[in-house]
Design an enzyme around this catalytic site. Structure first.
Site, PDB file in Angstrom:
ATOM      1  N   HIS A 163      32.674  12.926  54.684  1.00 39.95           N
ATOM      2  CA  HIS A 163      32.754  13.809  53.520  1.00 39.95           C
ATOM      3  C   HIS A 163      34.229  13.996  53.169  1.00 39.95           C
ATOM      4  CE1 HIS A 163      32.440  17.242  50.882  1.00 39.95           C
ATOM      5  NE2 HIS A 163      31.136  17.325  51.032  1.00 39.95           N
ATOM      6  N   HIS A 177      35.686  24.134  59.267  1.00 36.98           N
ATOM      7  CA  HIS A 177      37.034  24.103  58.703  1.00 36.98           C
ATOM      8  C   HIS A 177      37.788  25.381  59.051  1.00 36.98           C
ATOM      9  CE1 HIS A 177      39.634  23.558  54.796  1.00 36.98           C
ATOM     10  NE2 HIS A 177      40.195  22.973  55.845  1.00 36.98           N
ATOM     11  N   TYR A 211      23.670  26.552  47.885  1.00 36.59           N
ATOM     12  CA  TYR A 211      24.867  25.828  48.336  1.00 36.59           C
ATOM     13  C   TYR A 211      24.504  25.009  49.563  1.00 36.59           C
ATOM     14  CZ  TYR A 211      29.589  25.044  50.135  1.00 36.59           C
ATOM     15  OH  TYR A 211      30.740  24.464  50.611  1.00 36.59           O
TER      16      TYR A 211
END
Length: 439
Positions: free
Chosen positions: A293, A336, A351
């Site tokens: 990604h 992240h 989402y």
């Protein structure tokens, strides 16, 4: 609105990003060959609206000439409005490293127009230093009546989430629906009408450099948000007199002044400093067709640049419908910890990194170096999914305001009943899978 360019022109729009536009609501209202003639046509006043310094490089210079019935200086003195919702102060609550998420706020139960319905969630910097941003929600159930507004602190990027919104500005009218955005430049006067009776959405108030399209680099000459899909209104004017109110946001406070006429009285204008709208569904998404990604910067719509190359004061990023074709890869956005801070909202759908809890109209905040990423359910599904076939993500539109500065919540946001106190639990189900004997 999925309209052709001919239809958009018929609806009163001009195509292009930061173009040098010229438009008139009466024939011959624009002076020919000069900006400020001794006597402007139709007895109009010539007024320049400057969005950048006079001496800014031509490629970055933004200004427009307005030809109006009365100059912008014609109003009574401003007086301070006592209020505590629409702010530019971000030092009242210590920012927390905790991940934060809010459920969608309820609509007001009393008559509330767009300006009275704005509440500040977070921000950084300030209008005095002309850097940073304010992040707000708006919740309204009444059109602005005999009332007008302008923001001297920054340009406003407005993201409708529920209900159509009509922005009647001094430079023309913009009709905007969810999955479209509108940007109102600093200083442009407007009022807001609600065709559907109620409206809710998000606002990024940009105190810094004007939003621009990002450079495309190795992507090439096309992709992401294409300039021709940005729409600027044609000139339209009001010639009304009465007892009206002009509200201004100046240095973090609201001010009001009596005005005896509609300030939306620009009969013609030309220049490149003007409001515009953009349909997010026209974004040309770039992604991987091999593995992994990519970084979310590939979803960048608009950026407010800083003085540091490669670092923006604000990035506006979207996560819309797209195909995921990466093989043998974890397809959702990965876990992240970021030097930048991220405020997210959801316009419609689900989402792809959060299976539950992040609803349309809600918001989340992950500040500098706060760990975030897919919840436990999303991780479990993604690590067992068949990646030999593409997956089509449909019916979704999320967005992110990303800034290099810590995004500091306001007291309203930190103490809101919609703050999800159990947000952290979405990651607690992520179990240990490590086995040093099995690769």
């Amino acid at each position: 609105m999925n309209l052709t360019h001919t239809q958009l022109a018929e609806h009163g729009y001009m195509s292009g990003f930061a173009n040098e536009f010229a438009t008139e609501a009466l024939p011959g209202a624009l002076p020919v060959g000069q900006n400020s003639p001794q006597r402007a046509p139709y007895g109009l006043y010539a007024e320049q609206l400057s969005g950048t310094a006079f001496t800014a490089p031509r490629a970055h210079n933004r200004r427009s000439w307005l030809y109006r019935i009365r100059p912008g200086a014609v109003h009574k003195p401003f007086t301070l409005v006592e209020q505590s919702r629409f702010l530019s102060r971000f030092d009242e609550v210590p920012p927390s490293p905790n991940q934060m998420r809010w459920s969608p706020p309820a609509m007001p139960t009393t008559p509330t127009d767009f300006i009275d319905g704005i509440v500040t969630m977070a921000g950084n910097g300030g209008p005095d230093a002309m850097t940073g941003c304010g992040i707000h929600l708006y919740l309204a159930n009444q059109s602005m009546q005999d009332r007008f507004f302008y923001n001297a602190d920054g340009e406003m990027l407005i993201v409708p989430q529920q209900g159509r919104v009509r922005f009647v500005t001094e430079m023309g009218r913009l009709d905007v629906e969810p999955q479209e955005i509108v940007v109102i430049p600093r200083g442009v006067r407007f009022r807001v009408e609600l065709p559907d009776g109620e409206a809710r959405g998000y606002i990024c108030e940009n105190y810094g450099a004007l939003f621009k399209l990002p450079d495309l680099g190795v992507i090439g000459s096309n992709g992401l948000a294409n300039p021709r899909d940005f729409m600027t209104p044609v000139a339209a004017y009001e010639d009304r007199e009465g007892d009206f109110e002009l509200v201004a946001k100046f240095q973090g406070n609201l001010w009001r002044a009596d005005i005896g006429h509609s300030p939306l009285d620009v009969v013609a204008w030309h220049g490149n400093f003007a409001p515009y709208k953009y349909d997010l569904r026209r974004f040309n998404t770039i992604g991987s067709i091999s593995f992994d990604h990519p970084d979310p910067s590939i979803f960048l719509v608009l950026q407010s640049p800083s003085d540091t190359p490669g670092v923006d004061t604000i990035d506006f990023v979207i996560f819309g419908p797209r195909w995921l074709a990466m093989e043998n890869s974890f397809r959702p956005p990965w876990f992240h910890r970021n030097i930048a801070s991220e405020f997210m909202g959801l316009i419609t759908g689900v989402y792809d990194a959060k299976a539950d809890g992040f609803a349309p109209g809600g918001a989340s905040l992950h500040n500098c170096m706060s760990g975030h990423g897919p919840d436990a359910d999303t991780f479990a599904k993604a690590t067992s999914a068949d990646t030999s076939t593409p997956h089509h993500i449909t019916d979704t539109m999320a967005f992110m305001f990303e800034t290099p500065g810590v995004i500091r919540p306001t007291p309203y946001a930190a103490r809101s009943a919609s703050l999800q106190q159990d947000y952290y639990t979405c990651w607690q189900g992520l179990k240990k899978h490590f086995n040093p004997n099995v690769r």
